[in-house]
Design an enzyme around this catalytic site. Structure first.
Site, PDB file in Angstrom:
ATOM      1  CG  ASP A 109       7.744   4.119   4.511  1.00 21.27           C
ATOM      2  OD1 ASP A 109       8.538   2.849   5.449  1.00 21.27           O
ATOM      3  OD2 ASP A 109       8.534   3.269   3.549  1.00 21.27           O
TER       4      ASP A 109
HETATM    5  N1  URA Z   1       7.817   0.166   0.211  1.00 22.67           N
HETATM    6  C1  URA Z   1       8.105   1.701   0.861  1.00 22.67           C
HETATM    7  O1  URA Z   1       9.062   1.958   0.518  1.00 22.67           O
HETATM    8  N2  URA Z   1       7.236   1.683   1.584  1.00 22.67           N
HETATM    9  C2  URA Z   1       5.976   1.148   2.471  1.00 22.67           C
HETATM   10  O2  URA Z   1       5.488   1.597   2.616  1.00 22.67           O
HETATM   11  C3  URA Z   1       5.814  -0.066   1.487  1.00 22.67           C
HETATM   12  C4  URA Z   1       6.918  -0.782   0.689  1.00 22.67           C
END
Ligand code: URA
Length: 236
Positions: A109
């Site tokens: 993310d």
């Molecule tokens: N899980 C998440 O919620 N976000 C990420 O970036 C990676 C794993």
């Protein structure tokens, strides 16, 4: 040992992201390319990569790119400029013009930091993102309220079903480090999985950092920095 294969010079230029096949004529004309020390004359000539210099430099990463990047917060893993800054801006621009281009192995993310593997080896991307291969990933997590020890057996039980999904998450190993920080080891990579697993139990994830992907680790890389990795058969 097999002999080094020959490749058309214009194909080489586009394969390694220097210019299009059509543009390679101009590079030849302006003597930017040499073959065994002699300026190239014809973009259609079949050449040995090891004999080529472009602007005096050998062909970059002739056997492919494999790097670990320490992803900083605020960068997306997409090529879509409308989404803001992208991790590809942190890498040499030529790499996205290679054919195939470099791509991230899975995505983090925008606000997640840490280990991100980037490669142009499609077979590795496929293997390391395939749920069949159960690549282990470790995340360091800060949540907005006090963690309950009961989360440890719950996450380990393989019974959490995320909203909108049918299959429960596979067992995950949770270690509670302080009242609001934890480490989670997963073998899946579902969409926003860590945040959604915690959200399903009423916790907001405030900070998320991936400290390991398979056996790739940061090993001192500062945010925004990357390093080459030898292509070996990992992560397991
Ligand atoms: N899980 C998440 O919620 N976000 C990420 O970036 C990676 C794993």
């Amino acid at each position: 040992m097999t002999a080094e294969p020959r490749i058309r010079l214009d194909q080489l230029m586009s394969r390694y992201g220097y210019c299009s096949r059509g543009q390679s004529r101009a590079w030849v004309k302006t003597k930017r390319i040499t073959i065994a020390g002699v300026p190239a004359k014809d973009p259609s000539e079949k050449v040995l990569i090891s004999q080529i210099l472009i602007d005096g430099e050998p062909v970059e990463c002739p056997n492919g790119v494999l790097v670990v990047l320490n992803k900083p917060a605020g960068y997306t893993c997409t090529h879509d400029l409308r989404e803001g800054a992208s991790v590809y801006e942190l890498l040499p621009p030529r790499w996205v013009d290679r054919n195939p281009p470099v791509t991230t192995v899975g995505r983090l993310d925008k606000d997640t930091t840490g280990v991100l593997v980037v490669t142009d080896h499609g077979d590795l991307v496929h293997r390391w993102t395939s749920p069949r291969h159960k690549i282990s990933k470790v995340y360091e997590i800060t949540v907005g309220q006090e963690l309950d020890d009961q989360l440890i057996p719950l996450f380990a039980s393989g019974s959490i079903v995320l909203p909108g999904e049918i299959d429960p998450c596979l067992p995950a190993k949770l270690e509670i480090l302080t009242s609001t920080t934890a480490r989670l080891e997963l073998v899946e990579g579902r969409y926003h999985q860590v945040k959604r697993m915690f959200a399903s139990e009423g916790y907001e994830v405030l900070q998320l950092h991936r400290s390991r992907f398979g056996d790739f680790e940061l090993k001192g890389l500062a945010p925004g920095q990357w390093r080459f990795e030898p292509r070996i058969e990992r992560p397991k």
